[in-house]
Design an enzyme around this catalytic site. Structure first.
Site, mmCIF file in Angstrom:
data_model
loop_
_atom_site.group_PDB
_atom_site.id
_atom_site.type_symbol
_atom_site.label_atom_id
_atom_site.label_comp_id
_atom_site.label_asym_id
_atom_site.label_seq_id
_atom_site.Cartn_x
_atom_site.Cartn_y
_atom_site.Cartn_z
ATOM 1 N N ASP A 1 4.087 -11.086 0.522
ATOM 2 C CA ASP A 1 4.865 -11.910 -0.408
ATOM 3 C C ASP A 1 4.738 -11.282 -1.777
ATOM 4 O O ASP A 1 3.727 -10.633 -2.079
ATOM 5 C CB ASP A 1 4.298 -13.332 -0.499
ATOM 6 C CG ASP A 1 3.041 -13.370 -1.350
ATOM 7 O OD1 ASP A 1 1.965 -12.985 -0.842
ATOM 8 O OD2 ASP A 1 3.124 -13.738 -2.543
ATOM 9 N N CYS B 1 25.279 -1.359 -0.119
ATOM 10 C CA CYS B 1 24.652 -2.684 -0.009
ATOM 11 C C CYS B 1 25.719 -3.747 0.238
ATOM 12 O O CYS B 1 26.799 -3.706 -0.345
ATOM 13 C CB CYS B 1 23.868 -2.993 -1.280
ATOM 14 S SG CYS B 1 23.075 -4.617 -1.271
ATOM 15 N N ASP C 1 0.002 -20.924 -0.507
ATOM 16 C CA ASP C 1 -1.297 -20.357 -0.854
ATOM 17 C C ASP C 1 -2.260 -21.509 -1.140
ATOM 18 O O ASP C 1 -1.882 -22.686 -1.102
ATOM 19 C CB ASP C 1 -1.174 -19.373 -2.017
ATOM 20 C CG ASP C 1 -0.724 -20.031 -3.311
ATOM 21 O OD1 ASP C 1 -0.674 -21.275 -3.379
ATOM 22 O OD2 ASP C 1 -0.412 -19.297 -4.264
ATOM 23 N N SER C 2 -3.511 -21.182 -1.427
ATOM 24 C CA SER C 2 -4.535 -22.228 -1.528
ATOM 25 C C SER C 2 -4.692 -22.751 -2.942
ATOM 26 O O SER C 2 -5.379 -23.742 -3.166
ATOM 27 C CB SER C 2 -5.878 -21.665 -1.071
ATOM 28 O OG SER C 2 -6.356 -20.735 -2.041
ATOM 29 N N PHE D 1 -6.241 -18.428 -6.249
ATOM 30 C CA PHE D 1 -5.888 -17.245 -7.036
ATOM 31 C C PHE D 1 -5.207 -17.644 -8.341
ATOM 32 O O PHE D 1 -5.501 -17.100 -9.405
ATOM 33 C CB PHE D 1 -4.973 -16.339 -6.210
ATOM 34 C CG PHE D 1 -4.579 -15.081 -6.920
ATOM 35 C CD1 PHE D 1 -5.441 -13.988 -6.950
ATOM 36 C CD2 PHE D 1 -3.357 -14.975 -7.565
ATOM 37 C CE1 PHE D 1 -5.084 -12.817 -7.611
ATOM 38 C CE2 PHE D 1 -2.993 -13.813 -8.228
ATOM 39 C CZ PHE D 1 -3.859 -12.729 -8.250
ATOM 40 N N HIS E 1 20.527 -9.625 -5.072
ATOM 41 C CA HIS E 1 20.509 -8.219 -4.650
ATOM 42 C C HIS E 1 19.090 -7.764 -4.307
ATOM 43 O O HIS E 1 18.862 -7.137 -3.265
ATOM 44 C CB HIS E 1 21.085 -7.298 -5.726
ATOM 45 C CG HIS E 1 20.812 -5.858 -5.405
ATOM 46 N ND1 HIS E 1 21.588 -5.131 -4.530
ATOM 47 C CD2 HIS E 1 19.790 -5.038 -5.763
ATOM 48 C CE1 HIS E 1 21.067 -3.928 -4.378
ATOM 49 N NE2 HIS E 1 19.975 -3.839 -5.120
ATOM 50 N N CYS F 1 26.722 -6.535 -4.975
ATOM 51 C CA CYS F 1 27.267 -5.193 -4.730
ATOM 52 C C CYS F 1 28.681 -5.235 -4.165
ATOM 53 O O CYS F 1 29.487 -4.353 -4.440
ATOM 54 C CB CYS F 1 26.342 -4.422 -3.792
ATOM 55 S SG CYS F 1 24.777 -3.983 -4.582
ATOM 56 N N GLN G 1 -12.057 -10.912 1.964
ATOM 57 C CA GLN G 1 -12.287 -10.387 0.624
ATOM 58 C C GLN G 1 -13.221 -9.180 0.732
ATOM 59 O O GLN G 1 -13.411 -8.651 1.823
ATOM 60 C CB GLN G 1 -12.874 -11.479 -0.287
ATOM 61 C CG GLN G 1 -11.895 -12.616 -0.601
ATOM 62 C CD GLN G 1 -10.749 -12.190 -1.515
ATOM 63 O OE1 GLN G 1 -10.737 -11.078 -2.064
ATOM 64 N NE2 GLN G 1 -9.742 -13.060 -1.648
ATOM 65 N N CYS H 1 25.221 -7.106 -0.239
ATOM 66 C CA CYS H 1 24.951 -8.368 -0.938
ATOM 67 C C CYS H 1 26.139 -8.712 -1.838
ATOM 68 O O CYS H 1 26.945 -7.844 -2.171
ATOM 69 C CB CYS H 1 23.662 -8.276 -1.750
ATOM 70 S SG CYS H 1 23.878 -7.585 -3.405
ATOM 71 N N GLY I 1 -7.498 -10.051 -2.296
ATOM 72 C CA GLY I 1 -8.238 -9.258 -3.266
ATOM 73 C C GLY I 1 -7.710 -7.861 -3.469
ATOM 74 O O GLY I 1 -8.389 -7.010 -4.033
#
Lengths: 376, 376
Positions: A267, A305, A93-94, A97, A336, A310, A190, A307, A217
C-alpha cells in the site's frame, strides 16, 4: 465468494508469487496494490473509479478514523464499507505507525501509547486491545496487529527493544482479536535491517499464528538498496502459504523489486498524493505536469494508457487545470496514477503466471530508462 | 442533428415555454439550466458526470479563458470542446461582465475596455471585435455580444448611457461575428429596472437581428422582487420565436419565477459553488452539511433523489468528508446540486408540455415550505 478468509497461491516465478486472497467480500488478486483511503475516501476519487482502476482492496487508517468521525460512529452507521460506499475488502492498519508520525505528546508504555490528536488536541489511548476493538468496529476485513516501529537509522538496541515490545503486543492483539470467521488478523514482523532480529520476530509471530504476515519497519528512511537487502531474506522467514504484506511501499520500482523478492501485497499514498501535486507516473518514468513544456502539448500523458485522463485529455489541458488549481486536476492525475500502479500489478501477475517475470521486469526498467517523450 | 442553429417552441403554458434549441452539436431542451465551466471545467465534476445530471449545454467564461490558457492556445489545441472533453453545445459569455467584476485598473471607452489580469497583472483589451474573435477561437456554439452592465442600484442616466453604449457594441459585435453557419450570436438587452429603457434596448437589438436574446443587467443586486417586476415585461419586448436567456440566475425559486415569465435559458455558479461550501439544495429547501445535526444521520440528503450522493451516501458521511476537507465532498455535493437544478428544469419542461405548470409550481413551493427533514 468464500465465507472464510483463505489464500491460494497459483504460481510462482523465482521468488515472485501470484494468487488470490479469498474473503467474504470478494477476492484480492496478488500481488496486490492497495490504494490508501485514509479518512474514508481515496482522495479525489469516487470509490467506483478506484475500482475501475483495478483495485480489489483499499487500506483505511485506524488513527485518522478513530479521531474523526470515530470508530463508534462508523459502527453505528453500519461499518466502514457502507459508510464510504466500498463493498469490497478493506485492510486497516493498527494506528501505531501513524500515532508515531502524526500525533502530539506521545507517551509509550508496555500497555500502549497515549497521544494528543493532531486535529483538535484531544487526548487518546491506543493499546493492542483498543486497536483490535476499533478495527472490529470499522468492520475491517484484514486487521493489523498493533505495533511500534522506530524510524531508521536507529541503533540495534532500540530496534531490538521495540521489536520485542511489538511481539508482545502481537500476542495481545491475537488474544483480543479472538475468533472472527471471514476476518483476518495479520502479524507484523519488525527488526529493522538486522537479519537475526527479523528472524527472531518472524519466529515469535509464527509461534502465535496469523492469517498473514506483514514486513513492517521498512520504507522509513533506509533507502531502496537497504530495503531490498532486507527483502532478500525477510520474506523467507515467513510461512510460504500465507500472504506477505510490505507496508507503505512504494515507488513503482520499489513495488516491482518487492514482488520479485516474494511480497504479495503493498500500500502507499504515493499515486494519490502525487496526483494532487502534479507528479505523474508512466511507463516512461516520472513527469511533472506543472512544467511549462506541457503547456502547448496536445498529446496524452501516455498514449498507451487507457485511463480517462489519457483517453480524453491533452497534457496541455492537464497543465492548465493544474496551474488553475482546479479540482479536476487532482481527480484526473490521481486516476491516472492509480490506474498505472494497478497496470503494473496486473502485468506482474500475468508475467508470474506465465513464467516470464524476468522479461517483464527487464521491459519495465527499459521503459523507465527511456524517460518521458521529447517535447514537441 | 441539425447543421444550422434553430429554435423550435413546442408548447407554452401561460408565459412559460418549452422547446428545443437545435445546434450541430446537439439539442438543448428548454427551459435549460447551463452549469458554469469557468476555466474549462465545471469545478469538481468530470464532464461526463455533468452530462449525467441532465445538462445539454455548458457556459464558458471568455474573461478567464482569454487570460489562461488563452483563446489562441485553445484554438491551436482544437477548440474548447475538445480541450475540456465536452462535445455538446457551449455558450460563452463576452467577457464584459467579468472584466467589470474581477479585473483591476479598468478603463472604459467607446472602443472597449482595457484592464489588468487578476491572475498576473498583465494588461489586456476587450472590444466587441476582440470578444467575437476570442469566442470564435474558443469554438463557442452560442456567442454573446460584448456589453457593459452597471451594478444596481444606479441612476437612470448611468443606466441609459451604459445601455446605449452596449447597443452600439451589439451592432459592432454583429458586424464582427459575420456569417457563421451552425453558430449563433445572442444580443443582450440592458436598461436596468427602467421599462422604457428596456423597450428601447430591445428595439435596438431587434433592428440589428440576433439568433437569441439575453436579458442582461439583472441579478446584480436588485433583489428578487425587483427582478421579477422587470421580468413581468422585459421578455415581452423580445421576439417570440427566439430563445430568451436570463444571465447569471439563480436560486431555484429565481429560476422557476423566470421560466414562469417566459425565460428559456439560465446559467449560474450557485449549484457548483455551493457544492464546495457545503450548501445543499433539495426539494425541501436548503441545508448546510457542515451543521452538527448531520453528524450521526444515516439518511441521504434527499431520499427521492437519484444522484450518486443521495443513492450511495449518508448525511453523516457527507458531513464527515466536508469537515475533513476531502475533495470527494465537493465532488458529491456539486453533483447533487447540479442534479437537483436539472431536475427542476425537467419538471418544468414536462409541466409546461402538459399544461400543468401552475400545479407544478405550487408543489415546488409547497415542498420548499416544508423545510428540511427533522433531525433524528
Amino acid at each position: 465468494m468464500s465465507e472464510r478468509f483463505s489464500f491460494d497461491l497459483h504460481a510462482s516465478d523465482g521468488k515472485a508469487r501470484t494468487g488470490v486472497i479469498h474473503t467474504p467480500r470478494g477476492g484480492v488478486r496478488t500481488p496486490a496494490f492497495m490504494p490508501v483511503g485514509t479518512a474514508a475516501t481515496v482522495k479525489a476519487m469516487m470509490p467506483e473509479s478506484v475500482r475501475a482502476t483495478g483495485a480489489d482492496i483499499l487500506l483505511g487508517n485506524t488513527y485518522h478514523l478513530m479521531l474523526r468521525p470515530t470508530a463508534e460512529r462508523i459502527d453505528r452507521l453500519g461499518g466502514l464499507h457502507r459508510f464510504m460506499n466500498w463493498d469490497r475488502p478493506i485492510l486497516t492498519d493498527s494506528g501505531g505507525f501513524q500515532v508515531m508520525s502524526l500525533a502530539g505528546l506521545r507517551k509509550l508504555t508496555e500497555k500502549g501509547v497515549t497521544f494528543k490528536s493532531h486535529i483538535d488536541g484531544s487526548k487518546h489511548e491506543l493499546t493492542p486491545e483498543r486497536s483490535m476493538e476499533i478495527q472490529r468496529l470499522l468492520g475491517s476485513d484484514i486487521v493489523m496487529c498493533f505495533d511500534e516501529c522506530p524510524a531508521l537509522p536507529a541503533d540495534r538496541d532500540r530496534i531490538a527493544e521495540s521489536m520485542r515490545l511489538s511481539m508482545r503486543w502481537a500476542e495481545r492483539s491475537r488474544e483480543a482479536f479472538g475468533d472472527r470467521p471471514g476476518h483476518a488478523l495479520f502479524g507484523i514482523m519488525q527488526g529493522g535491517l538486522e537479519q537475526d532480529l527479523r528472524e527472531e520476530s518472524a519466529q515469535a509471530l509464527r509461534s502465535v499464528g496469523f492469517d498473514g504476515y506483514a514486513v513492517g519497519g521498512l520504507a522509513v528512511g533506509e533507502g531502496q538498496a537497504a530495503m531490498f537487502d532486507c527483502l532478500d531474506y525477510a520474506p523467507g522467514f515467513l510461512p510460504e502459504d500465507k500472504p506477505r504484506y510490505l507496508m507503505g511501499v512504494g515507488k513503482p520500482d520499489d513495488i516491482v523489486g518487492a514482488v520479485k523478492r516474494g511480497i504479495d501485497m503493498m500500500d502507499c499514498v504515493l499515486p494519490s498524493r502525487s496526483g494532487r501535486t502534479g507528479q505523474v507516473f508512466t511507463r516512461h518514468g516520472v513527469l511533472n505536469i506543472k512544467n511549462a513544456r506541457h503547456m502547448d502539448d496536445p498529446r496524452p500523458l501516455d498514449e498507451a494508457c487507457t485511463c480517462p485522463a489519457c483517453r480524453n485529455y491533452s497534457r496541455a489541458y492537464l497543465h492548465h487545470v493544474f496551474r488553475s488549481q482546479e479540482i479536476i486536476s487532482s481527480m484526473l492525475l490521481t486516476w491516472h496514477n492509480l490506474h498505472y500502479f494497478q497496470e503494473i500489478m496486473q502485468g506482474m501477475r500475468e508475467a508470474i503466471a506465465g513464467g516470464t517475470f524476468e522479461a517483464w521486469e527487464a521491459a519495465f526498467h527499459a521503459g523507465r530508462a527511456q524517460g518521458d517523450i521529447e517535447p514537441l
